[in-house]
Each structure stands twice: as C-alpha cells, then as structure tokens.
Design a protein around this motif. Structure first.
Motif, mmCIF file in Angstrom:
data_model
loop_
_atom_site.group_PDB
_atom_site.id
_atom_site.type_symbol
_atom_site.label_atom_id
_atom_site.label_comp_id
_atom_site.label_asym_id
_atom_site.label_seq_id
_atom_site.Cartn_x
_atom_site.Cartn_y
_atom_site.Cartn_z
ATOM 1 N N MET A 144 9.441 80.672 -27.196
ATOM 2 C CA MET A 144 9.224 80.399 -25.771
ATOM 3 C C MET A 144 8.664 81.636 -25.069
ATOM 4 N N HIS A 145 7.609 81.413 -24.290
ATOM 5 C CA HIS A 145 6.978 82.536 -23.611
ATOM 6 C C HIS A 145 7.742 82.976 -22.379
ATOM 7 N N GLU A 146 7.749 84.279 -22.133
ATOM 8 C CA GLU A 146 8.359 84.768 -20.895
ATOM 9 C C GLU A 146 7.564 84.239 -19.714
ATOM 10 N N LYS A 147 8.219 84.084 -18.570
ATOM 11 C CA LYS A 147 7.513 83.496 -17.435
ATOM 12 C C LYS A 147 7.949 84.053 -16.085
ATOM 13 N N ILE A 148 7.053 83.861 -15.124
ATOM 14 C CA ILE A 148 7.349 84.138 -13.732
ATOM 15 C C ILE A 148 7.571 82.779 -13.064
ATOM 16 N N ILE A 149 8.570 82.694 -12.200
ATOM 17 C CA ILE A 149 8.786 81.447 -11.450
ATOM 18 C C ILE A 149 8.254 81.644 -10.027
ATOM 19 N N ILE A 150 7.454 80.698 -9.582
ATOM 20 C CA ILE A 150 6.963 80.738 -8.203
ATOM 21 C C ILE A 150 7.684 79.629 -7.435
ATOM 22 N N LEU A 151 8.497 80.024 -6.469
ATOM 23 C CA LEU A 151 9.195 79.014 -5.660
ATOM 24 C C LEU A 151 8.235 78.554 -4.570
ATOM 25 N N ASP A 152 7.962 77.269 -4.535
ATOM 26 C CA ASP A 152 6.958 76.719 -3.624
ATOM 27 C C ASP A 152 7.601 76.286 -2.302
ATOM 28 N N PHE A 153 7.200 76.947 -1.246
ATOM 29 C CA PHE A 153 7.658 76.559 0.098
ATOM 30 C C PHE A 153 6.574 75.763 0.830
ATOM 31 N N GLY A 154 5.610 75.265 0.072
ATOM 32 C CA GLY A 154 4.641 74.322 0.647
ATOM 33 C C GLY A 154 3.315 74.900 1.092
ATOM 34 N N SER A 155 3.057 76.167 0.790
ATOM 35 C CA SER A 155 1.793 76.755 1.243
ATOM 36 C C SER A 155 0.606 76.190 0.466
ATOM 37 N N GLN A 156 -0.553 76.169 1.134
ATOM 38 C CA GLN A 156 -1.771 75.724 0.449
ATOM 39 C C GLN A 156 -2.193 76.702 -0.630
ATOM 40 N N THR A 157 -1.685 77.935 -0.576
ATOM 41 C CA THR A 157 -2.141 78.915 -1.566
ATOM 42 C C THR A 157 -1.155 79.102 -2.722
ATOM 43 N N THR A 158 -0.127 78.266 -2.784
ATOM 44 C CA THR A 158 0.852 78.430 -3.870
ATOM 45 C C THR A 158 0.180 78.327 -5.246
ATOM 46 N N GLN A 159 -0.687 77.310 -5.395
ATOM 47 C CA GLN A 159 -1.363 77.156 -6.691
ATOM 48 C C GLN A 159 -2.188 78.379 -7.033
ATOM 49 N N LEU A 160 -2.754 78.963 -5.986
ATOM 50 C CA LEU A 160 -3.587 80.141 -6.190
ATOM 51 C C LEU A 160 -2.757 81.313 -6.725
ATOM 52 N N ILE A 161 -1.526 81.445 -6.240
ATOM 53 C CA ILE A 161 -0.652 82.502 -6.766
ATOM 54 C C ILE A 161 -0.505 82.286 -8.275
ATOM 55 N N GLY A 162 -0.247 81.016 -8.637
ATOM 56 C CA GLY A 162 -0.080 80.679 -10.048
ATOM 57 C C GLY A 162 -1.311 81.049 -10.870
ATOM 58 N N ARG A 163 -2.473 80.734 -10.330
ATOM 59 C CA ARG A 163 -3.708 81.021 -11.069
ATOM 60 C C ARG A 163 -3.879 82.525 -11.256
ATOM 61 N N ARG A 164 -3.603 83.278 -10.212
ATOM 62 C CA ARG A 164 -3.780 84.737 -10.306
ATOM 63 C C ARG A 164 -2.854 85.327 -11.362
ATOM 64 N N VAL A 165 -1.602 84.867 -11.359
ATOM 65 C CA VAL A 165 -0.636 85.379 -12.335
ATOM 66 C C VAL A 165 -1.111 85.036 -13.749
ATOM 67 N N ARG A 166 -1.600 83.808 -13.917
ATOM 68 C CA ARG A 166 -2.084 83.405 -15.247
ATOM 69 C C ARG A 166 -3.310 84.212 -15.655
ATOM 70 N N GLU A 167 -4.154 84.526 -14.661
ATOM 71 C CA GLU A 167 -5.340 85.336 -14.977
ATOM 72 C C GLU A 167 -4.927 86.714 -15.487
ATOM 73 N N LEU A 168 -3.731 87.123 -15.122
ATOM 74 C CA LEU A 168 -3.215 88.404 -15.624
ATOM 75 C C LEU A 168 -2.451 88.188 -16.947
#
Ligand code: XMP
Length: 506
Positions: free
Chosen positions: A1-25
């Motif tokens: 199992m891969h280590e992971k970061i959890i992003i708690l979503d409070f409903g922002s339009q940019t939440t997915q973008l946070i996810g993409r940036r982290v994955r890009e890293l």
C-alpha cells in the motif's frame, strides 16, 4: 500500500486541483469529505484542509473534528482550512474591510520556516476569500504577510501545523508548487508514486482480488475503458472478456478501427453490431434525456445478452476515474445531465465491480496508458460521450442524419489532425442542428442543414473554454464540409464556454 496524503474537502472548487498538484509531485493522495477522515489508515502521512465556499462564521459552514488529526499528522490548512484552524483555536475570523482578491505579493516571509524554504519576498500568491483572520490564537506564529493580509501564512508553535490564507494549488501562486513540495517533505513522503509503480501495485492487487475469476468489461473506444482493459488483461489475461457495442452512433469507421486496435493489443474482445436495434428504438424521439435513457438501456440489454452467452462471470470491469468518484462523494454536487451510461448494470447482472482507475485523474490515466505501451492515438483520443452522435444530432435521430453528421465530423477531425491542432484541444466534434436554411450552389437554390463545430480546451470537463481555432482552419473545414457533404449548406462555430453552456449540446 502506497503512503498517502489526505485532503479533507470543505467544498472548494480548487480541492481537485490540490489533489492534482500533490500527485504531480509523485505523491499519492485522496480527497475525502471533511468529516470522513480515515482514522485507521496506517499509510496516511499528512493532511491538507481545503478551501470552502462558506465563511467559518456561517451557521451552515462545514465543521470537522480535528482532534484525531492535529498533533498526530502534519497539517496544512488552505484558505478556509487555515481560517477554520484559527477559529477553532480561539482566534477570530471576520469579513475583511479591504478585501484582497486575486493577485497579491508576500511582503514578509520567515525563511527559517520549513514550509516557506526557498521562497523569496515578493512572491506572487492568489487570494480568494472575503474573510480574513483578524485575531490569531496565542500559539500561532505569522510566517508570511501581504500588504493587506497580515496572517497570510502561519505555523502553530509546537505542532506540525500550518495555515496559508492564499491558494498554493492555483497556477497564479507562482511558488505554490514549492510550498506543497515543502509540505510533502515535512510529511516525510518518499515521492515515488509514478505510472510504473501504479501499474506494478495495481496489477498485483488485481491478481490477488480476482484470482481465477472471470471478468467482463464494456469497451467504448475511449481512453478510460481501454486502459482499464489493458491493465486487467495484464493481471488476468484471457479471464477478461471485453465487449464493444456498435450502437450506430459512433464516429465514421470508428467501430472497425477501434476493434482492430483492441485486437492488436491482445485483448479478448467481442464486437457487437446493434445498429438496427438502436435506430428503431430511437425513431421519432426528440427529448435529450429520453434519448440518453433509451441509449443507456439499449446498451445494457445488448451487454447483458452477450454476457449471458459467457459462463461464470463474477466481475464487471469499469473505467470509472477519480472525478466521477469525487462527484459521487461530493458534498455540494448537482446533476445537470445524466452522464452515467451504464449506471444500472452491476445490480441488474448481479456482478461485483472492479474499477482499477477509480483513483486516477484523466491525465494520469493517459500516462499509465503510455507506460503500458498503448498506441498514442488511442491514449490521446478526445473524450467522446457514451450516447455518441445521439446527443450531437439535435432532435430525432435517423440513419441518414447519422451519415451526414459522420461525414462532416470526419472532415473536421481529419483536418484537425492534419493541421496539428488535435492534441491542443480537449475535445471537438460536429453537431447537426435541426434547422434548415437557404443557400445557393452554382445556379441552384438550396434549402439544407446546418452543422455546428465545437472545440473546447479544458483540464477536466468541469469547466471549458471555446478554443480559438485559426480562421484559416475554420474556413478550410467549412469549405470541405459544404462541398463534400450532401445535405449541408451552412457551417457555424460555437463560441460558448462552460459554464454557462455545456460541452455537448444535449
Ligand atoms: P457536458 O456536456 O456536461 O459534458 O459539458 C462534459 C463531458 O462529459 C461528456 N459527456 C458524456 N460522457 N456519457 C458520457 O460518457 C454521457 O452521457 C455524456 N454526456 C456528456 C462530454 O462529452 C464531455 O466530455
């Protein structure tokens, strides 16, 4: 199992973008609703709190219980996330007098801070909130300010917890990726999540999960189902049977071409010609949602019939990807169109679901396809809706209208490839309008159909801009279509963005 970061979503339009940036890293992350933190997951390395459309002071704003998170994991609060941390620790968040929206610059930075390593004064950040933190709790230390916002970033003393008032995930925060990278470093992430490592671990998991069981999968010709098929094929070989249905609403020659590609990839695939069934069921139907429902149901019928010819199928493979998953978990989502082509399938067939791409974004699916050695034209294919040309022929559908649209669309798409524009566009296609207009060809008056051309740029189909295609190109496409496609005497270009329009016309 891969280590992971959890992003708690409070409903922002940019939440997915946070996810993409982290994955890009090269770090795996999952987005979960603000109140669904996976408490017992040993692979979690850190937590990011997203922004939100709400103010922390709104009675109905989202509130998370962070007692099991703060102090245990490194935490980064972004915008609302930062305000929420301050507000629940005895600070004060108020509607700002001088609102800072859009671009701002960091005029003070504490470079000793681990989050801001390598970032210089003057760095541009993107602000997008009406509120600001006016009173910081005692243990909160300011580590960056802008002219208008004193607490642009803070760290909580004695705790691996940070807050930033701006949005590091958006393009306009020029050092945003560096800030996220610093955070991953703080979390101790090894940053080794790549397409190759994804394939290796997914194939191993699929082998374990499926054993000798048989799986059936509906192929659409699109990237997601094709990559799903190749991954499953790698894991279980001939125990996977793929079914590709021709509903008569595919692009010109698409059925034959795609079938050949699939065979070339070594997939065990059955092609079913069901054109007649679909044309007869759709005859005279004009309402968009009714057309979608008929096509969806027809598809399930054909698939079900084929599946029953096979023995001992236990699983249904699906090319679901992450945005679909996030949308279905969404805390604020509204459904505009029914996009789910085969929604009722698993229940009807009593099969278990296997969705190996369910945690990937579209561009990640493409990178995985590439790593799997799939042909570039299959991987770079534009998205194409399940109901196909059925929702690009406005009004009722006839085989003749399908022919006209297929010809026009084929000219458009071939020229787009020829002019080197195809890969710059998210998605393009022609639409047949239920309007006839007067024209003149030679000495003859014509009274014929109109074709609308659509091309959009996008990163996830949630929002899209109409593409600024060169006039020369549009002129060439228009000429070719009007000269070569019998039944069309006018071509128009759609210059609407999403929102408020949608990508498809129906
Ligand atoms: P809209 O028109 O909602 O489309 O802006 C967003 C994206 O979804 C695709 N789309 C569909 N895909 N089944 C699909 O598989 C559908 O019924 C469907 N409707 C729209 C559309 O092509 C675009 O990529």
């Amino acid at each position: 199992m891969h280590e992971k970061i959890i992003i708690l979503d409070f409903g922002s339009q940019t939440t997915q973008l946070i996810g993409r940036r982290v994955r890009e890293l090269n770090t795996y992350c999952e987005i979960v609703p603000f109140n669904k933190f996976p408490l017992d997951d040993p692979t979690v390395k850190g937590v990011i709190l997203s922004g939100s459309p709400y103010s922390v002071n709104d009675a109905n704003s989202f509130k998370a219980d962070l007692t099991a998170i703060r102090g245990k994991y490194p935490v980064l609060g972004i915008c609302y996330g930062a305000q929420f941390l301050a507000n629940t620790s005895g600070g004060k968040v108020e509607s700002a007098d001088s609102r800072e929206y859009g671009r701002a610059h960091l005029t003070y930075i504490n470079n000793d801070d681990k989050l801001l390593q390598g970032i210089d004064c003057g760095s541009q950040v993107w602000m997008s909130h009406g509120d600001t933190i006016t009173v910081l709790p005692e243990s909160f230390r300011i580590i960056a300010s802008t002219d208008d916002v004193r607490a642009a970033a803070y760290q909580i003393e004695g705790e691996n917890t940070w807050g930033v008032q701006f949005h590091p995930e958006v393009f306009h925060s020029t050092d945003g990726t560096l800030i996220l990278d610093n955070f991953l470093h703080i979390c101790g992430c090894s940053k080794d999540w790549t397409p190759a490592s994804f394939i290796e671990s997914t194939v191993a998991e699929l082998k374990e999960q499926l054993g000798d069981d048989k799986v059936i999968l509906a192929l659409s010709g699109g990237v997601d189902s094709s990559v799903t098929a190749v991954l499953l094929n790698r894991a279980i070989g001939k125990n996977l049977t793929c079914i590709f249905v021709d509903h008569g609403l595919l692009r010109k020659n698409e059925f034959e071409n795609v079938l050949k590609d699939y065979e070339h990839l070594g997939l065990n695939v059955i092609g079913v010609d069901a054109k007649k069934k679909f044309y007869s069921e759709l005859a005279g139907i004009t309402d968009p949602e009714t057309k979608r429902k008929i096509i969806g149901k027809g598809f399930i019928d054909v698939f079900d019939e084929e599946a029953h010819k096979l023995k001992d199928i236990k699983w249904l493979g699906q090319g679901t990807i992450y945005p679909d998953v996030i949308e279905s978990l969404s805390i604020t989502g509204t459904v505009i169109k029914s996009h789910h082509n085969v929604g009722g399938l698993p229940e009807k067939m009593n099969l278990k679901l296997v969705e190996p791409l369910r945690l990937l974004f579209k561009d990640e699916v493409r990178r995985v396809g590439n790593e799997l050695g799939m042909m570039p034209h299959l991987i770079k294919r534009h998205p194409f809706p399940g109901p196909g040309l059925g929702i690009r022929i406005l009004g009722d559908i006839t085989p003749e209208k399908v022919r006209v649209l297929q010809e026009a669309d084929d000219i458009y798409m071939s020229l787009m490839r020829e002019w080197g524009l195809y890969d710059k566009i998210w998605q393009a296609g022609a639409i047949l309008l239920p309007i006839r207009s007067v024209g003149v060809m030679g000495d003859e008056r014509t009274y014929e159909n109109t074709i609308a051309l659509r091309a959009v740029t996008s990163t996830d189909a949630m929002t899209a801009d109409w593409a600024q295609l060169p006039y020369d190109f549009l002129a060439k496409v228009s000429n070719e279509i009007i000269n070569k496609v019998k039944g069309v005497n006018r071509v128009v270009y759609d210059i609407s963005s999403k929102p408020p329009a949608t990508i498809e016309w129906e």
